[in-house]
Design a protein around this motif. Structure first.
Motif, PDB file in Angstrom:
ATOM      1  N   PRO A   1      -3.716   1.574  -3.600  1.00 23.29           N
ATOM      2  CA  PRO A   1      -4.666   0.567  -3.122  1.00 23.29           C
ATOM      3  C   PRO A   1      -5.612   0.119  -4.238  1.00 23.29           C
ATOM      4  O   PRO A   1      -5.938   0.894  -5.129  1.00 23.29           O
ATOM      5  CB  PRO A   1      -5.442   1.294  -2.023  1.00 23.29           C
ATOM      6  CG  PRO A   1      -4.573   2.446  -1.637  1.00 23.29           C
ATOM      7  CD  PRO A   1      -3.808   2.830  -2.872  1.00 23.29           C
TER       8      PRO A   1
ATOM      9  N   ASP B   1     -10.302  -6.257   5.697  1.00 22.55           N
ATOM     10  CA  ASP B   1     -10.148  -5.880   4.293  1.00 22.55           C
ATOM     11  C   ASP B   1     -11.223  -6.492   3.391  1.00 22.55           C
ATOM     12  O   ASP B   1     -11.336  -6.119   2.223  1.00 22.55           O
ATOM     13  CB  ASP B   1      -8.768  -6.298   3.756  1.00 22.55           C
ATOM     14  CG  ASP B   1      -7.638  -5.546   4.421  1.00 22.55           C
ATOM     15  OD1 ASP B   1      -7.847  -4.386   4.827  1.00 22.55           O
ATOM     16  OD2 ASP B   1      -6.540  -6.109   4.531  1.00 22.55           O
TER      17      ASP B   1
ATOM     18  N   LYS C   1     -10.469  -5.207  -0.311  1.00 20.09           N
ATOM     19  CA  LYS C   1      -9.581  -4.056  -0.435  1.00 20.09           C
ATOM     20  C   LYS C   1      -8.152  -4.524  -0.211  1.00 20.09           C
ATOM     21  O   LYS C   1      -7.867  -5.205   0.769  1.00 20.09           O
ATOM     22  CB  LYS C   1      -9.948  -2.991   0.592  1.00 20.09           C
ATOM     23  CG  LYS C   1     -11.348  -2.457   0.396  1.00 20.09           C
ATOM     24  CD  LYS C   1     -11.765  -1.543   1.522  1.00 20.09           C
ATOM     25  CE  LYS C   1     -13.222  -1.150   1.300  1.00 20.09           C
ATOM     26  NZ  LYS C   1     -13.852  -0.606   2.460  1.00 20.09           N
TER      27      LYS C   1
ATOM     28  N   PRO D   1      -5.055  -2.736   0.599  1.00 19.02           N
ATOM     29  CA  PRO D   1      -4.569  -1.393   0.954  1.00 19.02           C
ATOM     30  C   PRO D   1      -3.085  -1.176   0.677  1.00 19.02           C
ATOM     31  O   PRO D   1      -2.672  -0.074   0.359  1.00 19.02           O
ATOM     32  CB  PRO D   1      -4.868  -1.289   2.449  1.00 19.02           C
ATOM     33  CG  PRO D   1      -4.925  -2.694   2.928  1.00 19.02           C
ATOM     34  CD  PRO D   1      -5.380  -3.532   1.766  1.00 19.02           C
ATOM     35  N   ASN D   2      -2.285  -2.231   0.794  1.00 26.07           N
ATOM     36  CA  ASN D   2      -0.839  -2.096   0.622  1.00 26.07           C
ATOM     37  C   ASN D   2      -0.390  -2.881  -0.603  1.00 26.07           C
ATOM     38  O   ASN D   2      -0.318  -4.101  -0.570  1.00 26.07           O
ATOM     39  CB  ASN D   2      -0.100  -2.610   1.860  1.00 26.07           C
ATOM     40  CG  ASN D   2      -0.518  -1.863   3.096  1.00 26.07           C
ATOM     41  OD1 ASN D   2      -0.583  -0.642   3.089  1.00 26.07           O
ATOM     42  ND2 ASN D   2      -0.833  -2.589   4.157  1.00 26.07           N
TER      43      ASN D   2
END
Length: 181
Positions: free
Chosen positions: A58, A38, A49, A51-52
């Motif tokens: 995101p 990430d 990043k 993402p969740n």
């Protein structure tokens, strides 16, 4: 937890957690779930990043090399044992060694209280993992960033919610006083 110098210099999960948490207005569980995949080191900065997220949207944020933060990230990654079977970024670090065990939510959530304790701030127990998001929003507001940018940065849809995260800091009060006079 690591020594105070390790915490503040970023040689433990606490230092890197503090940097990433404030830079990205991260929730504790977002930090816990970060993987090595990430974070992209692009030389002059890191692109992170998330993402969740709680809102299912995101987020991406950047960490620049202000204060040698990239060096701290690279040092942290270099401590990662080669035999680690999972991709979680934060591993338990103690006595100069990094294990293969991932850091949990409770340990990550204690980062602000560990830093507050080191700085000898009052009411150390009041400094929770949520302080990372609040600090990020407050620092941006104190720098004059508009509420739309703050909302976008932290992933808030509501202006009311975003404004609720911005503390009424002394720095902000001083700016207002200077503008009044």
């Amino acid at each position: 937890m690591g020594s105070p110098s390790e915490i503040l210099l970023g040689t433990t999960d606490h230092g890197l957690g503090l940097i990433l948490g404030i830079a990205g207005a991260c929730r504790t569980d977002e930090l816990v779930n970060l993987t090595v995949d990430d974070i992209e080191d692009v030389g002059s900065s890191l692109i992170a990043k998330i993402p969740n997220t709680k809102t299912k949207i995101p987020r991406i944020f950047v960490v620049t090399d202000v204060g040698n933060m990239l060096e701290l990230f690279r040092k942290y990654l270099s401590l990662r044992p080669p035999h680690v079977k999972h991709k979680r970024l934060f591993l338990y670090y103690k006595a100069g060694k990094c294990s293969s065990h991932p850091v949990g939510k409770n340990t990550m959530g204690k980062i602000p209280s560990v830093v507050a304790s080191y700085l000898k701030l009052p009411d150390v127990a009041c400094y929770t993992g949520h302080c990372l998001r609040r600090s990020s929003a407050t620092l941006l507001a104190d720098a004059g960033v508009d509420i739309t940018t703050i909302k976008r940065h932290a992933g808030w849809k509501s202006t009311t919610v975003a404004e609720g995260y911005v503390e009424n800091s002394i720095e902000n009060k001083t700016k207002i006083a200077n503008q009044v006079f």
